[in-house]
Design a protein around this motif. Sequence first.
Motif, short mmCIF file in Angstrom:
data_model
loop_
_atom_site.label_atom_id
_atom_site.label_comp_id
_atom_site.label_asym_id
_atom_site.label_seq_id
_atom_site.Cartn_x
_atom_site.Cartn_y
_atom_site.Cartn_z
N TYR B 17 44.81 41.35 38.99
CA TYR B 17 46.01 40.86 39.68
C TYR B 17 45.83 39.46 40.25
O TYR B 17 46.79 38.75 40.50
CB TYR B 17 46.43 41.83 40.80
CG TYR B 17 47.14 43.04 40.25
CD1 TYR B 17 48.53 43.09 40.21
CD2 TYR B 17 46.43 44.11 39.74
CE1 TYR B 17 49.18 44.20 39.67
CE2 TYR B 17 47.07 45.22 39.20
CZ TYR B 17 48.45 45.26 39.17
OH TYR B 17 49.10 46.33 38.62
N CYS B 18 44.58 39.06 40.47
CA CYS B 18 44.34 37.78 41.15
C CYS B 18 44.58 36.60 40.21
O CYS B 18 43.91 36.48 39.17
CB CYS B 18 42.91 37.72 41.66
SG CYS B 18 42.56 36.13 42.46
N PRO B 19 45.52 35.70 40.54
CA PRO B 19 45.80 34.57 39.65
C PRO B 19 44.66 33.55 39.63
O PRO B 19 44.59 32.74 38.71
CB PRO B 19 47.08 33.96 40.25
CG PRO B 19 47.07 34.37 41.68
CD PRO B 19 46.39 35.71 41.73
N LYS B 21 41.43 34.45 39.68
CA LYS B 21 40.22 35.16 39.23
C LYS B 21 39.15 35.13 40.33
O LYS B 21 37.95 35.00 40.05
CB LYS B 21 39.68 34.58 37.93
CG LYS B 21 40.67 34.74 36.77
CD LYS B 21 40.11 34.28 35.46
CE LYS B 21 41.13 34.55 34.35
NZ LYS B 21 40.77 33.97 33.08
N GLY B 115 50.10 29.01 37.14
CA GLY B 115 49.00 29.96 37.24
C GLY B 115 47.59 29.44 37.43
O GLY B 115 46.63 30.18 37.19
#
Lengths: 207, 241
Positions: B17-19, B21, B115
């Motif tokens: 879910y973490c944009p 990373k 992103g």
Amino acid sequence: MTHTLHRKGDKEGLSNDYIVFAISAQTVNAKGSAPKFKEFGDIVLKYNPVNYGDMKTGNAYNVGVDKVHESYKDNSIVHAVFTEEDIVAKVLKELREADLGLSIVLSGIVEHTSECCHKISIEPHTIEYSLGIHGKTDSLPEDNVVEISTMCGHGMVSFSLIEHFCEEIEKGRITADEVARKLAKQCHCGVFNPTRAAEILRLMTDM
Amino acid sequence: MYINQELCVQCHACIPYCPMKAIEYKEESKRVEINIDECVECEICGNADVCPTGALTMEEMKWPRILRNQFSNPLITHPDTGVPGRGTEEMKTNDVTGRFKRGMVGIAIEMGRPGTGTRFYDVEKVAMAVAKVGVHFEPHNPVTKLMTDNTTGKMKDDVLNEKALSAIVEFDIPIEKTKTVLEQLKTVTPLINTVFSLDLACRLNEDGSNPAVCLAEEAGYKVSVNGKTNVGLGRPLAKEE
């Protein structure tokens, strides 16, 4: 700014992706505008948008349409996503007749949205164009991933989540339609188009 | 954001879910951790409601780290603008505010989008580059509020290493300056360590034509087929000058 702009895709890929949204100006006509958003919702919801949401509350996939429709604020920004140009023209016609006084913004292929306005004799006021993505573009993933991710202008749908779910689709653990709905939950404003996302996911995964 | 290790069951559900990373499984510690330098405090992981034990925990942030949260989480009404998100009303309400009048163009350079995220030192590089050819930074934009000098684009030193999911350099220029500004932007583009999404907004001519698109094309930018149209139904309409 520009949360419905910068949706990546070519003309064919963007041909089922339109957003109609309403906003009031905080320094001009916002005070007391919440009931106008309700009227806006009453109109656009008749046309069965594929997503619907308000930045202040959530969207059709995470809190549900009813919750959005009972929670408008004077600083709401309310969005409806459609897949057909003809429907957008009908929605716009009703919005003009309702004369809500809210600013109405239409996002999509400009040639098509201009035609919608032309059909009902509306003269567009201001246009904002995307001039594309620049800089360190070699750090971006493949185009299909970017096309899905940019359907949430606030970046709430991460590249890695899309790639993760593609693997899950390929393993047969989930369908493209189910993934599209899960991704739509992430985009709080409700501008994510799950119909278009599912189509791209099917293309990516050959499923 | 941090992971309460007493609650974490190492299911790894939050990782994709973490944009940024920034959520990683660390082999050495055998646990999932958040790289706090890369985390932009967007709260996407927490809001996704995928953690079965509620281990993802927000902690109180102080200046300048709080900026990460204000710029990256659109659910927060930004204290500098009064609207949710990291931008302004810009052309969305131009029919009633009259912010972009005929003869003027609005340009927004959204650093870190899509992103990728941006450090504010890259935001400053771009702001200072366009400021050299004379632009009017939007005073209500949260990036402008971080500048120490609106004529040079210089930003506060203590914010430069902070990171956000994106941040928007937003300004107005007379239409005849469009090509110069866009060409100036090209000089700084190779010097930044992230991506940006670029856009251009203007009031249409009385005959419905767009006076700025050809200038962007002359500057070597490809204009996308899609865009955003304020259809002019807001009331009261702004007076034309």
